[in-house]
Write an enzyme that holds these catalytic residues in place. Structure first.
Site, PDB file in Angstrom:
ATOM      1  N   SER A 164     -34.518  -6.409 -24.273  1.00 37.26           N
ATOM      2  CA  SER A 164     -33.713  -5.623 -25.243  1.00 37.26           C
ATOM      3  C   SER A 164     -34.157  -5.216 -26.717  1.00 37.26           C
ATOM      4  CB  SER A 164     -32.423  -6.750 -24.951  1.00 37.26           C
ATOM      5  OG  SER A 164     -32.700  -7.943 -25.773  1.00 37.26           O
ATOM      6  N   ASN A 212     -28.644 -18.119 -27.424  1.00 36.35           N
ATOM      7  CA  ASN A 212     -26.692 -17.352 -26.925  1.00 36.35           C
ATOM      8  C   ASN A 212     -25.824 -17.588 -27.867  1.00 36.35           C
ATOM      9  OD1 ASN A 212     -28.291 -17.594 -24.412  1.00 36.35           O
ATOM     10  ND2 ASN A 212     -27.401 -19.285 -23.780  1.00 36.35           N
ATOM     11  N   HIS A 219       4.816  20.686 -19.647  1.00 38.61           N
ATOM     12  CA  HIS A 219       4.253  20.951 -18.705  1.00 38.61           C
ATOM     13  C   HIS A 219       3.406  22.644 -19.173  1.00 38.61           C
ATOM     14  CE1 HIS A 219       7.599  19.191 -15.729  1.00 38.61           C
ATOM     15  NE2 HIS A 219       7.600  19.221 -16.901  1.00 38.61           N
ATOM     16  N   LYS A 225     -18.847  35.709 -28.854  1.00 38.66           N
ATOM     17  CA  LYS A 225     -17.959  34.880 -28.232  1.00 38.66           C
ATOM     18  C   LYS A 225     -18.349  33.633 -29.808  1.00 38.66           C
ATOM     19  CE  LYS A 225     -16.651  33.544 -25.574  1.00 38.66           C
ATOM     20  NZ  LYS A 225     -17.110  32.678 -23.994  1.00 38.66           N
ATOM     21  N   GLN A 284     -26.420  -9.295 -21.427  1.00 40.27           N
ATOM     22  CA  GLN A 284     -27.558  -9.190 -22.279  1.00 40.27           C
ATOM     23  C   GLN A 284     -26.680  -7.211 -22.486  1.00 40.27           C
ATOM     24  OE1 GLN A 284     -32.516  -9.849 -23.249  1.00 40.27           O
ATOM     25  NE2 GLN A 284     -32.356  -7.672 -21.908  1.00 40.27           N
TER      26      GLN A 284
HETATM   27  N1  ARG Z   1     -31.168 -11.414 -26.007  1.00 42.41           N
HETATM   28  C1  ARG Z   1     -29.914 -12.130 -25.388  1.00 42.41           C
HETATM   29  C2  ARG Z   1     -29.056 -11.588 -25.426  1.00 42.41           C
HETATM   30  O1  ARG Z   1     -28.862  -9.985 -25.414  1.00 42.41           O
HETATM   31  C3  ARG Z   1     -30.457 -13.025 -25.892  1.00 42.41           C
HETATM   32  C4  ARG Z   1     -29.855 -13.725 -25.193  1.00 42.41           C
HETATM   33  C5  ARG Z   1     -30.847 -14.403 -23.935  1.00 42.41           C
HETATM   34  N2  ARG Z   1     -30.096 -15.918 -24.155  1.00 42.41           N
HETATM   35  C6  ARG Z   1     -31.327 -16.634 -22.793  1.00 42.41           C
HETATM   36  N3  ARG Z   1     -31.042 -17.749 -23.016  1.00 42.41           N
HETATM   37  N4  ARG Z   1     -31.823 -15.701 -22.347  1.00 42.41           N
HETATM   38  O2  ARG Z   1     -28.175 -11.543 -24.139  1.00 42.41           O
END
Ligand code: ARG
Length: 497
Positions: free
Chosen positions: A59, A146, A192, A319, A358
Protein backbone atom coordinates in the site's frame (compact mmCIF):
# COMPACT_ATOMS: atom_id res chain seq x y z
CA UNK A 1 10.88 -21.31 -8.77
CA UNK A 2 10.55 -18.21 -10.91
CA UNK A 3 8.78 -16.24 -8.26
CA UNK A 4 11.62 -16.47 -5.82
CA UNK A 5 13.28 -13.10 -5.66
CA UNK A 6 16.00 -13.59 -3.16
CA UNK A 7 17.18 -10.06 -3.62
CA UNK A 8 14.06 -8.85 -1.90
CA UNK A 9 15.01 -10.71 1.22
CA UNK A 10 17.99 -8.48 1.61
CA UNK A 11 15.88 -5.58 2.55
CA UNK A 12 13.01 -7.47 4.01
CA UNK A 13 13.16 -6.51 7.65
CA UNK A 14 12.29 -8.94 10.34
CA UNK A 15 8.75 -7.82 10.73
CA UNK A 16 7.97 -8.39 7.07
CA UNK A 17 8.68 -12.03 7.27
CA UNK A 18 5.81 -14.33 7.80
CA UNK A 19 7.44 -17.15 9.64
CA UNK A 20 4.51 -19.48 9.15
CA UNK A 21 4.94 -19.89 5.43
CA UNK A 22 7.79 -22.26 4.93
CA UNK A 23 8.85 -24.46 2.11
CA UNK A 24 11.94 -26.53 1.86
CA UNK A 25 14.41 -24.53 -0.11
CA UNK A 26 15.07 -26.78 -3.04
CA UNK A 27 17.19 -24.52 -5.15
CA UNK A 28 20.51 -23.06 -4.28
CA UNK A 29 19.81 -19.77 -2.62
CA UNK A 30 21.22 -16.96 -4.70
CA UNK A 31 21.43 -14.83 -1.63
CA UNK A 32 24.07 -12.29 -1.00
CA UNK A 33 25.84 -12.24 2.31
CA UNK A 34 23.21 -11.91 5.01
CA UNK A 35 23.14 -8.58 6.75
CA UNK A 36 22.68 -8.10 10.48
CA UNK A 37 18.96 -7.77 10.09
CA UNK A 38 18.18 -10.55 7.68
CA UNK A 39 20.49 -13.08 9.32
CA UNK A 40 17.82 -13.52 11.93
CA UNK A 41 15.25 -14.51 9.39
CA UNK A 42 17.36 -16.68 7.16
CA UNK A 43 16.94 -19.63 9.49
CA UNK A 44 13.17 -19.63 9.18
CA UNK A 45 12.30 -18.18 5.84
CA UNK A 46 12.36 -20.75 3.15
CA UNK A 47 10.46 -18.96 0.42
CA UNK A 48 10.34 -15.32 -0.48
CA UNK A 49 7.02 -13.64 -1.02
CA UNK A 50 5.93 -13.87 -4.62
CA UNK A 51 6.76 -10.67 -6.47
CA UNK A 52 3.20 -10.25 -7.67
CA UNK A 53 1.85 -10.82 -4.16
CA UNK A 54 4.30 -8.28 -2.80
CA UNK A 55 3.00 -5.66 -5.16
CA UNK A 56 -0.60 -6.78 -4.81
CA UNK A 57 -0.54 -6.44 -1.05
CA UNK A 58 1.59 -3.30 -0.85
CA UNK A 59 0.00 0.00 0.00
CA UNK A 60 3.07 2.22 0.16
CA UNK A 61 2.31 3.90 -3.15
CA UNK A 62 -0.82 5.41 -1.69
CA UNK A 63 -0.43 5.32 2.10
CA UNK A 64 2.92 7.16 2.06
CA UNK A 65 0.98 10.40 2.06
CA UNK A 66 0.36 9.68 5.78
CA UNK A 67 4.08 9.82 6.61
CA UNK A 68 3.81 12.91 8.73
CA UNK A 69 0.98 11.43 10.80
CA UNK A 70 2.82 8.11 11.08
CA UNK A 71 5.90 9.87 12.44
CA UNK A 72 3.88 11.99 14.86
CA UNK A 73 2.20 8.83 16.16
CA UNK A 74 5.55 7.06 16.55
CA UNK A 75 7.11 9.98 18.40
CA UNK A 76 4.22 10.04 20.88
CA UNK A 77 4.41 6.26 21.26
CA UNK A 78 8.16 6.34 21.91
CA UNK A 79 7.83 9.08 24.54
CA UNK A 80 5.11 7.11 26.26
CA UNK A 81 7.25 3.94 26.21
CA UNK A 82 9.97 5.95 27.95
CA UNK A 83 7.48 7.26 30.50
CA UNK A 84 6.53 3.70 31.49
CA UNK A 85 10.14 2.54 31.53
CA UNK A 86 10.01 0.27 28.49
CA UNK A 87 12.54 2.52 26.76
CA UNK A 88 15.26 4.51 28.44
CA UNK A 89 15.12 8.29 28.05
CA UNK A 90 18.17 8.06 25.83
CA UNK A 91 16.63 5.40 23.58
CA UNK A 92 13.47 7.42 23.18
CA UNK A 93 15.49 10.53 22.37
CA UNK A 94 17.42 8.67 19.69
CA UNK A 95 14.23 7.28 18.20
CA UNK A 96 12.64 10.73 18.12
CA UNK A 97 15.74 12.27 16.53
CA UNK A 98 15.86 9.46 13.94
CA UNK A 99 12.19 9.97 13.11
CA UNK A 100 12.78 13.70 12.70
CA UNK A 101 15.60 12.98 10.28
CA UNK A 102 13.32 10.66 8.32
CA UNK A 103 10.63 13.34 8.19
CA UNK A 104 13.16 15.71 6.62
CA UNK A 105 14.32 13.05 4.18
CA UNK A 106 10.77 12.46 3.03
CA UNK A 107 10.00 16.19 2.82
CA UNK A 108 13.05 16.77 0.64
CA UNK A 109 12.37 13.80 -1.63
CA UNK A 110 15.56 12.01 -0.57
CA UNK A 111 13.74 9.11 1.11
CA UNK A 112 13.78 5.86 -0.81
CA UNK A 113 10.37 4.20 -0.67
CA UNK A 114 10.42 0.44 -1.10
CA UNK A 115 7.43 -1.56 -2.25
CA UNK A 116 8.99 -4.63 -0.68
CA UNK A 117 8.46 -2.95 2.68
CA UNK A 118 4.75 -2.95 1.94
CA UNK A 119 3.50 0.19 3.59
CA UNK A 120 4.38 3.57 5.02
CA UNK A 121 4.75 2.16 8.52
CA UNK A 122 7.37 -0.45 7.69
CA UNK A 123 9.26 1.84 5.34
CA UNK A 124 9.72 4.34 8.11
CA UNK A 125 10.48 1.78 10.80
CA UNK A 126 13.05 0.06 8.61
CA UNK A 127 14.76 3.33 7.82
CA UNK A 128 14.82 4.16 11.53
CA UNK A 129 16.80 1.01 12.24
CA UNK A 130 19.16 1.83 9.35
CA UNK A 131 19.75 5.23 10.89
CA UNK A 132 20.01 4.52 14.62
CA UNK A 133 20.69 0.80 14.80
CA UNK A 134 19.08 -1.73 17.11
CA UNK A 135 17.29 0.85 19.23
CA UNK A 136 15.04 1.41 16.24
CA UNK A 137 13.78 -2.14 16.60
CA UNK A 138 12.31 -1.28 19.99
CA UNK A 139 9.85 1.31 18.67
CA UNK A 140 7.19 -1.24 17.76
CA UNK A 141 6.96 -2.56 21.35
CA UNK A 142 3.35 -2.72 22.53
CA UNK A 143 2.06 -1.68 19.12
CA UNK A 144 0.78 -3.34 15.99
CA UNK A 145 0.35 -1.97 12.52
CA UNK A 146 -3.35 -2.51 13.13
CA UNK A 147 -3.62 0.19 15.78
CA UNK A 148 -0.88 2.20 14.08
CA UNK A 149 -2.68 2.47 10.77
CA UNK A 150 -6.01 3.23 12.46
CA UNK A 151 -4.27 6.06 14.32
CA UNK A 152 -2.60 7.39 11.19
CA UNK A 153 -5.83 7.50 9.19
CA UNK A 154 -7.64 9.28 11.98
CA UNK A 155 -4.85 11.84 12.29
CA UNK A 156 -4.72 12.31 8.54
CA UNK A 157 -8.48 12.67 8.27
CA UNK A 158 -8.59 15.09 11.19
CA UNK A 159 -5.94 17.27 9.53
CA UNK A 160 -7.87 17.09 6.26
CA UNK A 161 -11.16 17.96 7.94
CA UNK A 162 -9.51 21.05 9.41
CA UNK A 163 -8.21 22.09 5.99
CA UNK A 164 -11.62 21.50 4.40
CA UNK A 165 -13.30 23.46 7.18
CA UNK A 166 -10.90 26.32 6.49
CA UNK A 167 -11.86 26.21 2.79
CA UNK A 168 -15.55 26.37 3.65
CA UNK A 169 -15.26 29.56 5.70
CA UNK A 170 -14.36 31.97 2.85
CA UNK A 171 -17.04 30.37 0.70
CA UNK A 172 -19.68 30.96 3.37
CA UNK A 173 -18.49 34.57 3.64
CA UNK A 174 -18.55 34.98 -0.14
CA UNK A 175 -22.12 33.72 -0.32
CA UNK A 176 -23.19 36.21 2.35
CA UNK A 177 -21.40 39.06 0.56
CA UNK A 178 -23.05 38.14 -2.78
CA UNK A 179 -26.42 37.82 -1.09
CA UNK A 180 -26.02 41.30 0.39
CA UNK A 181 -25.09 42.66 -3.03
CA UNK A 182 -28.22 41.10 -4.50
CA UNK A 183 -30.74 41.47 -1.69
CA UNK A 184 -32.92 43.53 -4.05
CA UNK A 185 -32.18 41.72 -7.30
CA UNK A 186 -35.38 40.16 -8.59
CA UNK A 187 -35.33 36.89 -10.49
CA UNK A 188 -37.78 34.09 -11.16
CA UNK A 189 -37.89 31.30 -8.62
CA UNK A 190 -38.55 27.87 -10.11
CA UNK A 191 -40.29 24.66 -9.31
CA UNK A 192 -39.99 21.85 -11.87
CA UNK A 193 -37.67 24.33 -13.62
CA UNK A 194 -40.80 26.26 -14.59
CA UNK A 195 -41.16 29.90 -13.48
CA UNK A 196 -43.03 29.77 -10.18
CA UNK A 197 -42.81 32.95 -8.09
CA UNK A 198 -40.47 35.93 -8.06
CA UNK A 199 -37.59 35.68 -5.60
CA UNK A 200 -34.58 37.78 -4.87
CA UNK A 201 -31.19 36.55 -6.02
CA UNK A 202 -29.92 37.27 -2.53
CA UNK A 203 -32.49 34.84 -1.15
CA UNK A 204 -31.44 32.19 -3.64
CA UNK A 205 -27.79 32.62 -2.61
CA UNK A 206 -28.80 32.29 1.03
CA UNK A 207 -30.32 28.91 0.17
CA UNK A 208 -26.86 27.83 -0.98
CA UNK A 209 -25.40 29.30 2.19
CA UNK A 210 -27.74 27.17 4.33
CA UNK A 211 -26.73 24.01 2.48
CA UNK A 212 -23.05 24.74 3.00
CA UNK A 213 -23.47 25.69 6.63
CA UNK A 214 -25.13 22.34 7.28
CA UNK A 215 -22.28 20.64 5.43
CA UNK A 216 -19.84 22.37 7.76
CA UNK A 217 -21.89 21.36 10.79
CA UNK A 218 -21.84 17.76 9.61
CA UNK A 219 -18.08 17.97 9.01
CA UNK A 220 -17.49 19.26 12.52
CA UNK A 221 -19.74 16.64 14.01
CA UNK A 222 -17.92 13.92 12.09
CA UNK A 223 -14.60 15.26 13.43
CA UNK A 224 -15.69 14.47 16.99
CA UNK A 225 -15.93 10.78 16.17
CA UNK A 226 -12.75 10.80 14.07
CA UNK A 227 -10.75 12.35 16.89
CA UNK A 228 -10.49 9.31 19.17
CA UNK A 229 -7.27 7.40 19.70
CA UNK A 230 -7.01 3.72 18.69
CA UNK A 231 -3.30 3.36 19.60
CA UNK A 232 -2.79 1.03 22.53
CA UNK A 233 -5.20 -1.51 21.09
CA UNK A 234 -2.21 -3.27 19.51
CA UNK A 235 -3.14 -6.11 17.15
CA UNK A 236 -6.65 -6.58 18.53
CA UNK A 237 -6.67 -7.52 22.20
CA UNK A 238 -4.61 -4.74 23.75
CA UNK A 239 -1.07 -4.98 25.07
CA UNK A 240 0.72 -6.69 27.94
CA UNK A 241 2.66 -3.46 28.56
CA UNK A 242 1.17 -0.90 30.95
CA UNK A 243 0.63 1.62 28.14
CA UNK A 244 -0.40 5.12 29.06
CA UNK A 245 -2.87 5.69 26.29
CA UNK A 246 -4.10 8.95 27.78
CA UNK A 247 -0.62 10.43 27.47
CA UNK A 248 -0.45 9.52 23.78
CA UNK A 249 -3.94 10.90 23.20
CA UNK A 250 -3.02 14.16 24.79
CA UNK A 251 0.22 14.53 22.89
CA UNK A 252 -1.53 13.84 19.58
CA UNK A 253 -4.49 16.11 20.31
CA UNK A 254 -7.14 13.37 20.45
CA UNK A 255 -10.24 14.26 22.45
CA UNK A 256 -10.60 10.80 23.92
CA UNK A 257 -9.66 7.13 23.56
CA UNK A 258 -11.31 4.42 21.51
CA UNK A 259 -12.77 2.34 24.32
CA UNK A 260 -12.63 -1.14 22.85
CA UNK A 261 -9.50 -2.59 21.26
CA UNK A 262 -11.34 -4.92 18.88
CA UNK A 263 -13.54 -2.11 17.62
CA UNK A 264 -10.65 0.38 17.49
CA UNK A 265 -8.51 -1.62 15.07
CA UNK A 266 -11.29 -2.80 12.82
CA UNK A 267 -14.03 -0.25 12.25
CA UNK A 268 -13.73 2.42 9.62
CA UNK A 269 -17.14 3.95 10.25
CA UNK A 270 -15.50 7.34 10.81
CA UNK A 271 -14.15 7.24 7.24
CA UNK A 272 -17.54 6.18 5.92
CA UNK A 273 -19.10 9.03 7.83
CA UNK A 274 -16.67 11.47 6.29
CA UNK A 275 -17.42 10.08 2.83
CA UNK A 276 -21.13 10.64 3.52
CA UNK A 277 -20.45 14.21 4.63
CA UNK A 278 -18.32 14.78 1.53
CA UNK A 279 -20.95 13.20 -0.71
CA UNK A 280 -23.67 15.47 0.60
CA UNK A 281 -21.48 18.53 0.16
CA UNK A 282 -20.69 17.45 -3.40
CA UNK A 283 -24.36 16.81 -4.12
CA UNK A 284 -25.03 20.36 -2.98
CA UNK A 285 -22.23 21.72 -5.13
CA UNK A 286 -23.51 19.80 -8.13
CA UNK A 287 -26.86 21.51 -7.69
CA UNK A 288 -25.31 24.97 -7.50
CA UNK A 289 -23.17 24.19 -10.50
CA UNK A 290 -26.13 22.96 -12.49
CA UNK A 291 -27.85 26.26 -11.76
CA UNK A 292 -24.79 28.28 -12.75
CA UNK A 293 -24.56 26.31 -15.99
CA UNK A 294 -28.22 26.94 -16.80
CA UNK A 295 -28.01 30.62 -15.82
CA UNK A 296 -24.89 31.15 -17.90
CA UNK A 297 -26.55 29.63 -20.97
CA UNK A 298 -27.47 31.83 -23.92
CA UNK A 299 -31.12 31.03 -23.29
CA UNK A 300 -31.04 32.41 -19.74
CA UNK A 301 -28.16 34.89 -19.61
CA UNK A 302 -28.73 35.49 -15.90
CA UNK A 303 -25.07 35.33 -14.93
CA UNK A 304 -21.66 35.40 -16.46
CA UNK A 305 -18.80 33.33 -15.11
CA UNK A 306 -15.28 34.73 -14.92
CA UNK A 307 -13.44 34.05 -18.19
CA UNK A 308 -10.52 32.53 -16.35
CA UNK A 309 -12.88 29.85 -15.03
CA UNK A 310 -14.16 28.97 -18.50
CA UNK A 311 -12.63 27.39 -21.56
CA UNK A 312 -13.03 27.78 -25.28
CA UNK A 313 -13.72 25.19 -27.91
CA UNK A 314 -11.10 23.73 -30.23
CA UNK A 315 -13.41 24.19 -33.20
CA UNK A 316 -16.08 26.77 -32.34
CA UNK A 317 -14.39 30.14 -31.87
CA UNK A 318 -17.39 31.75 -30.19
CA UNK A 319 -17.63 29.28 -27.32
CA UNK A 320 -17.24 30.06 -23.62
CA UNK A 321 -17.84 26.82 -21.82
CA UNK A 322 -18.60 26.49 -18.11
CA UNK A 323 -16.12 23.63 -17.68
CA UNK A 324 -15.39 24.24 -14.01
CA UNK A 325 -18.99 23.94 -12.77
CA UNK A 326 -19.52 21.02 -15.15
CA UNK A 327 -16.50 19.24 -13.70
CA UNK A 328 -17.65 19.82 -10.14
CA UNK A 329 -21.03 18.38 -11.12
CA UNK A 330 -19.26 15.43 -12.71
CA UNK A 331 -16.84 14.84 -9.84
CA UNK A 332 -19.78 14.39 -7.49
CA UNK A 333 -20.06 10.90 -8.96
CA UNK A 334 -16.60 9.93 -7.78
CA UNK A 335 -17.29 10.94 -4.21
CA UNK A 336 -20.68 9.26 -3.92
CA UNK A 337 -19.02 6.23 -5.52
CA UNK A 338 -16.34 6.26 -2.83
CA UNK A 339 -19.04 6.27 -0.17
CA UNK A 340 -20.46 3.10 -1.73
CA UNK A 341 -16.97 1.56 -1.92
CA UNK A 342 -16.32 2.18 1.75
CA UNK A 343 -19.71 0.92 2.88
CA UNK A 344 -19.29 -2.22 0.83
CA UNK A 345 -15.72 -2.67 2.05
CA UNK A 346 -16.90 -2.71 5.67
CA UNK A 347 -19.95 -4.87 5.13
CA UNK A 348 -19.68 -8.38 6.55
CA UNK A 349 -16.17 -8.03 7.97
CA UNK A 350 -15.77 -10.12 11.11
CA UNK A 351 -13.90 -8.60 14.03
CA UNK A 352 -11.16 -7.57 14.26
CA UNK A 353 -8.68 -6.23 11.65
CA UNK A 354 -8.81 -7.66 8.14
CA UNK A 355 -6.61 -6.70 5.23
CA UNK A 356 -9.76 -5.53 3.45
CA UNK A 357 -9.33 -2.35 5.45
CA UNK A 358 -6.24 -1.40 3.50
CA UNK A 359 -8.70 -0.59 0.71
CA UNK A 360 -10.12 2.26 2.78
CA UNK A 361 -7.37 4.68 1.82
CA UNK A 362 -7.75 5.39 -1.86
CA UNK A 363 -11.49 6.19 -1.72
CA UNK A 364 -10.96 8.25 1.41
CA UNK A 365 -8.00 10.19 0.01
CA UNK A 366 -9.73 10.83 -3.28
CA UNK A 367 -12.84 12.05 -1.47
CA UNK A 368 -10.68 14.48 0.52
CA UNK A 369 -8.82 15.68 -2.59
CA UNK A 370 -11.93 16.05 -4.71
CA UNK A 371 -13.89 17.91 -2.07
CA UNK A 372 -10.94 20.21 -1.36
CA UNK A 373 -10.37 20.97 -5.05
CA UNK A 374 -14.05 21.67 -5.63
CA UNK A 375 -14.10 24.04 -2.66
CA UNK A 376 -11.08 25.84 -4.07
CA UNK A 377 -12.82 26.14 -7.43
CA UNK A 378 -16.00 27.48 -5.83
CA UNK A 379 -13.97 29.98 -3.83
CA UNK A 380 -12.82 31.32 -7.18
CA UNK A 381 -16.21 31.16 -8.86
CA UNK A 382 -18.72 32.52 -6.38
CA UNK A 383 -17.14 35.91 -5.57
CA UNK A 384 -16.72 36.54 -9.30
CA UNK A 385 -20.21 35.52 -10.37
CA UNK A 386 -21.68 38.51 -12.24
CA UNK A 387 -25.46 38.75 -12.22
CA UNK A 388 -27.32 40.35 -15.12
CA UNK A 389 -29.99 42.22 -13.15
CA UNK A 390 -31.98 43.33 -16.22
CA UNK A 391 -32.32 39.84 -17.65
CA UNK A 392 -33.22 38.38 -14.29
CA UNK A 393 -35.88 41.04 -13.67
CA UNK A 394 -37.34 40.69 -17.16
CA UNK A 395 -37.58 36.91 -16.71
CA UNK A 396 -39.16 37.28 -13.29
CA UNK A 397 -42.50 38.34 -14.73
CA UNK A 398 -42.68 35.71 -17.48
CA UNK A 399 -44.85 32.71 -16.82
CA UNK A 400 -47.43 34.59 -14.66
CA UNK A 401 -45.24 34.31 -11.59
CA UNK A 402 -47.44 36.68 -9.57
CA UNK A 403 -50.63 34.60 -10.02
CA UNK A 404 -50.39 33.33 -6.42
CA UNK A 405 -50.15 36.93 -5.26
CA UNK A 406 -53.41 37.76 -7.04
CA UNK A 407 -55.08 34.77 -5.39
CA UNK A 408 -53.74 35.80 -1.96
CA UNK A 409 -55.01 39.33 -2.65
CA UNK A 410 -58.53 38.05 -3.30
CA UNK A 411 -58.40 35.92 -0.15
CA UNK A 412 -57.47 38.98 1.88
CA UNK A 413 -60.61 40.61 0.41
CA UNK A 414 -62.73 37.79 1.74
CA UNK A 415 -62.73 35.11 -0.97
CA UNK A 416 -62.09 31.49 0.09
CA UNK A 417 -58.70 30.35 -1.22
CA UNK A 418 -60.06 27.58 -3.46
CA UNK A 419 -62.39 30.07 -5.18
CA UNK A 420 -59.58 32.58 -5.55
CA UNK A 421 -57.37 29.88 -7.06
CA UNK A 422 -60.13 29.14 -9.57
CA UNK A 423 -60.71 32.81 -10.47
CA UNK A 424 -56.99 33.45 -11.01
CA UNK A 425 -56.70 30.28 -13.08
CA UNK A 426 -59.32 31.76 -15.41
CA UNK A 427 -57.52 35.10 -15.59
CA UNK A 428 -54.25 33.35 -16.44
CA UNK A 429 -55.92 31.26 -19.15
CA UNK A 430 -57.26 34.43 -20.70
CA UNK A 431 -53.90 36.18 -20.41
CA UNK A 432 -52.19 33.25 -22.17
CA UNK A 433 -54.77 33.40 -24.96
CA UNK A 434 -54.49 37.17 -25.35
CA UNK A 435 -50.70 37.14 -24.88
CA UNK A 436 -50.79 39.62 -22.02
CA UNK A 437 -49.20 39.87 -18.62
CA UNK A 438 -51.41 40.01 -15.51
CA UNK A 439 -50.47 43.60 -14.75
CA UNK A 440 -51.52 44.57 -18.26
CA UNK A 441 -55.18 43.92 -17.44
CA UNK A 442 -57.21 47.01 -16.59
CA UNK A 443 -58.84 47.42 -13.20
CA UNK A 444 -62.37 46.94 -14.57
CA UNK A 445 -61.24 43.78 -16.39
CA UNK A 446 -59.79 42.37 -13.19
CA UNK A 447 -62.89 43.36 -11.25
CA UNK A 448 -65.07 41.62 -13.82
CA UNK A 449 -62.98 38.45 -13.61
CA UNK A 450 -62.39 38.58 -9.91
CA UNK A 451 -65.72 38.99 -8.15
CA UNK A 452 -66.57 42.66 -8.44
CA UNK A 453 -65.43 46.14 -7.50
CA UNK A 454 -65.35 45.34 -3.77
CA UNK A 455 -62.92 42.50 -4.26
CA UNK A 456 -60.37 44.32 -6.42
CA UNK A 457 -59.07 47.87 -6.17
CA UNK A 458 -56.14 49.77 -7.67
CA UNK A 459 -53.60 48.49 -5.11
CA UNK A 460 -53.86 45.10 -6.82
CA UNK A 461 -51.21 46.29 -9.27
CA UNK A 462 -48.61 46.40 -6.46
CA UNK A 463 -48.79 42.67 -5.97
CA UNK A 464 -48.86 41.92 -9.69
CA UNK A 465 -45.32 43.26 -10.06
CA UNK A 466 -42.45 40.92 -9.06
CA UNK A 467 -40.95 43.39 -6.60
CA UNK A 468 -44.31 43.76 -4.83
CA UNK A 469 -44.65 40.00 -4.76
CA UNK A 470 -41.21 39.59 -3.20
CA UNK A 471 -41.65 42.46 -0.76
CA UNK A 472 -44.81 40.85 0.57
CA UNK A 473 -42.86 37.81 1.76
CA UNK A 474 -41.06 39.55 4.56
CA UNK A 475 -41.32 36.97 7.35
CA UNK A 476 -38.30 35.06 8.63
CA UNK A 477 -37.12 32.78 5.86
CA UNK A 478 -38.97 34.78 3.19
CA UNK A 479 -37.60 36.25 -0.02
CA UNK A 480 -38.26 39.98 0.61
CA UNK A 481 -35.17 42.20 0.40
CA UNK A 482 -35.75 43.22 4.04
CA UNK A 483 -36.01 39.57 5.09
CA UNK A 484 -32.82 38.77 3.18
CA UNK A 485 -30.96 41.59 4.94
CA UNK A 486 -32.01 40.43 8.37
CA UNK A 487 -31.22 36.80 7.43
CA UNK A 488 -27.71 37.93 6.50
CA UNK A 489 -27.28 39.58 9.90
CA UNK A 490 -28.42 36.43 11.66
CA UNK A 491 -26.17 34.34 9.42
CA UNK A 492 -23.15 36.39 10.49
CA UNK A 493 -24.01 35.64 14.11
CA UNK A 494 -24.45 31.95 13.35
CA UNK A 495 -21.02 31.85 11.72
CA UNK A 496 -19.44 32.97 14.98
CA UNK A 497 -20.54 29.78 16.73
N1 ARG B 1 -1.10 -1.39 5.32
C1 ARG B 1 -2.02 -1.93 6.26
C2 ARG B 1 -3.37 -1.22 6.16
O1 ARG B 1 -3.45 -0.25 5.54
C3 ARG B 1 -1.47 -1.79 7.63
C4 ARG B 1 -2.00 -2.77 8.62
C5 ARG B 1 -1.57 -4.14 8.25
N2 ARG B 1 -1.76 -5.07 9.30
C6 ARG B 1 -1.64 -6.33 9.07
N3 ARG B 1 -1.80 -7.11 10.07
N4 ARG B 1 -1.45 -6.84 7.87
O2 ARG B 1 -4.35 -1.65 6.69
Amino acid sequence: MPSLRAGLLIYSPLFLTDHRFQKKRTTKTPMTTPTASDSLLVGRLQEATDQFVLEFTASVNFDRRMYSQDIRGSVAHARMLAAIGVLTRDEAARIVAGLETIHKEIDSGAFEWKVALEDVHMNIESRLTDLIGDTGKKLHTGRSRNDQVATDIRLYLRDSIDRIDALMSPLLDALLAKAAEHADTIMPGFTHLQPAQPVTFGHHLLAWFEMLLRDRERLRDCRRRVNRLPLGSAALAGSTFPLKREQVAEELGFDTLCENSLDAVSDRDFAIEFAAVASLAMVHFSRWCEEMIIWASQQFQFVSLPDRFCTGSSIMPQKKNPDVPELIRGKTGRVTGHLMSLLTLMKGQPLAYNKDNQEDKEPLFDSIDTLSNCLTALNGLIPNLEANRENMAAAAINGYTTATDLADYLVKRGMPFRDAHHVVGRVVARAVKERRQLHEFSLPELQAEGGGANAVSADVFDVLQPIGSANARSHTGGTAPAAVRSAIERAKQRLQI
